[in-house]
Design an enzyme around this catalytic site. Sequence first.
Site, PDB file in Angstrom:
ATOM      1  N   TYR A  23      15.671  31.096   6.903  1.00  0.00           N
ATOM      2  CA  TYR A  23      14.490  31.909   7.218  1.00  0.00           C
ATOM      3  C   TYR A  23      14.378  32.181   8.708  1.00  0.00           C
ATOM      4  O   TYR A  23      14.721  31.331   9.518  1.00  0.00           O
ATOM      5  CB  TYR A  23      13.216  31.164   6.807  1.00  0.00           C
ATOM      6  N   LYS A  72       0.836  -1.205   0.000  1.00  0.00           N
ATOM      7  CA  LYS A  72       0.000   0.000   0.000  1.00  0.00           C
ATOM      8  C   LYS A  72       0.873   1.258   0.000  1.00  0.00           C
ATOM      9  O   LYS A  72       2.054   1.199   0.373  1.00  0.00           O
ATOM     10  CB  LYS A  72      -0.893  -0.010   1.237  1.00  0.00           C
TER      11      LYS A  72
END
Length: 824
Positions: A719, A493
């Site tokens: 940042y 999956k």
Amino acid sequence: MLFSQIINVLGIESLQFYEERDVQFILTDSRKLILPGSTVFFAFNSAHKNAHQFLEALYQNGVRNFIVKEGETLPEMPEANIIVVQDVLTALQVVTGFHRHQFQYPVIAITGSNGKTIVKEWLYILLQDDFQIIRSPRSYNSQVGVPLSLWQMEEQHNLALIEAGISHAGEMQALQKIIDPDIGLITFMGVAHAEGFENFEEKIREKLQLFTHAKVLIYCKDEILLHKNVQDFQKKTNPGLKLFSWSGQEDADLRVSVHADKAGKSRLEIFTAGEKFEIIIPFTDKASIHNALTCCALLIFLGIKPENISEKMQRLRAVEMRLDLKQGIHHCAVVNDSYSADINSLNIALDFMFQLPGSGRHTLILSDLLEAGMSDDALYHKISRLLSTRKFFRFIGVGHNMKMYSHLFNFAPNTSFYTSTDELVADLPHIGFNDEIILLKGARSFAFEKISHRLEEKVHETQLEIDLNGLRHNFLLYRKLLPSGVKIMAMVKALSYGSGSFEVASVLQHTGADYLGVAYADEGVDLRKAGIHLPIMVMNTEIGAFDSILNADLQPEIYSLYMLEAFSKYLDSQGIQHYPVHIKLDTGMHRLGFQEADIPQMLSTISHSSFIRIISVFSHLIASDDQSQDKRTADQYKLFSHMADRIEEATGYEVMRHIANTTAIHRHAEMQEDMVRLGIGLYGINADAQMQGRLQNVTTLKTTVSQVKKARKGETVGYGGKLVLEREYTIAVVRIGYADGYPRTLGNGKGSMWVKGKLAPVIGNVCMDMTMLDVTGLDVNEEDEVIVFGADLPVADLASWAGTIPYEILTNISERVKRVYFEE
Ligand SMILES: *Cc1c(COP(=O)(O)O)cnc(C)c1O
């Protein structure tokens, strides 16, 4: 097409007609089965194998329509439709030829010696705005490939581009009958070699047979022998044929003059019907120019306006073929083709190589080849003849046979021979490759990847490497832990926990998985399309996906009364009985599943209808890895057994049971039951330290350094600029960020990456596409490799730094990160 129509078209009675079926898919390679119910299998034998040996397995997998050869023994197939024919290939051609003649729109056939696939792909690019085109897939141009291409023609198209190639005299007639083209196109035919002069003209004449009933033929007049034979052909065979030619030398429908441009482009001046225009193509090599002009002639013939042609021509790119082309060291280009090792594939690979734009220096590295039914002597003489028609700059032979027959391979200015791949690898640094196109053509056993790894330039991008050997090792390790009767459902999956769907599933299928488990029907459909034939269980069954489930032969998990009823109703509407399903029981997790209180109603629904067939009942453990919860695990198992007993009693037939996931397989061996569902362990991860030690690493996430720089005391990085540096740092910027799936929570020292054998902490915040590392004191340069996780830095460590679990890290690696598979 209905099966009864196939009987009619072939004009013979069927051996066995069980029931009418609508046939949508033609299967000629048993490994490529997708939708068994609507498939017809044409069992034609090749030189290497008898296709009838696969009948039984295909029948088991649900195939019900077969065309087989007279005289072959057939297995018991009571519910099959079977037609017996003298020649299965001819039958395939007849059926697909009939199909092609159901359509009135123009069919363009492309043949020639070189460039067929490229011209076909380019025409597709050039004409796709104006037509709904059906075209031959890749280079499906053979006696089998052409029929399979024609079979794809449908009502919604209005133009077909079909490629036709031949390898023996007499083959073109068969193709002519079924393609029956309206427009013909001849790509580069090549020049005759003195020795095979007669043969060469014969080859041209044979190819022209394709156009016996065509209305138009487009070709290059400058190929003198071709031009002469085309005129003969028109006179003697097809007087109605209109000729439409191009030429760089004399009068023609398109008169062209070619001007090379320095920036890798060519400017082509074209005069046609009293008009003059110009096109620019992004190539300078002769072959590409020839191909582009052939395309251009067709476009003009079809009435496409010159100004549109100029614009479209700029879209042309080198066509990617099955053989992929990589940038190599020292300005080389490397083509690695180790898929097959016969003469035919060698020829295709050579075609590909000689069509590539770029330097004129061609190098071939060739191993011993295998060709059934031919003596070594004949084989190496044949190879030698094939190669002597081309001009090589360098030839390297690898293997005992190559060495033994080295006297036959003396046509390149640089020639050498090695007995083994390892011997060549050791010598690579001394060979001095420079500005060459290198074709690696080796039988699998020669492991030419070892050579290509060294010749290819390092890829400068973030990539997830998946070691398929490791995957195989881990699967087999679990197989050994299980008694022989216990099946394994491999959980694939979420793109196999991030590792990629088809490649992983395919290895598991070959290695002996019994079942596959996916999360959604779409994932299962994709696996079927890629040729996976194992039974597939779909966990998140949705009403909207019922059609896909049936079409792709998937087995849904039924987890509630609501879903049970909805699916039964749907099966009823489709007239289907006994469809395989898996019943999910909720034994404490409170995710999907029937609870104990639902059982009576479930049983009454099941016993009153015959729409479904319960293949298994299963449940999922909450904490199989946690010793402190072993009591709860035991309770879950007890409740599961009790509920499963009741279901089995009511159905009256045996159903499989499964509850164990990866950690339960060894921690709770008594719960292995009929099947286990193996997930994370396959990918090399197990919460249990002892098991972890026995697994091999499978996934490695890598990136590279884009810049190295200094940041001084008092400055900040990234940042936000909150953290003020207290000393001088050396910073490496790497090409991975949170958009790639690297968690932003690992910023500011929480996480580290593995650089030059050391852990380098993340400094500042993680950005979208980049991250900065503190590499102070390390010898780091631009383009150096950085490991984000892998054998030396377990993904479990990364997960714990980020406060999550390995499952989340793996499945969050974004799709833009390229998956690269390794296998030995
Ligand atoms: C994902 C999953 C598994 C596999 O679990 P692992 O811990 O990865 O082995 C088993 N069963 C179900 C129902 C699952 O969803």
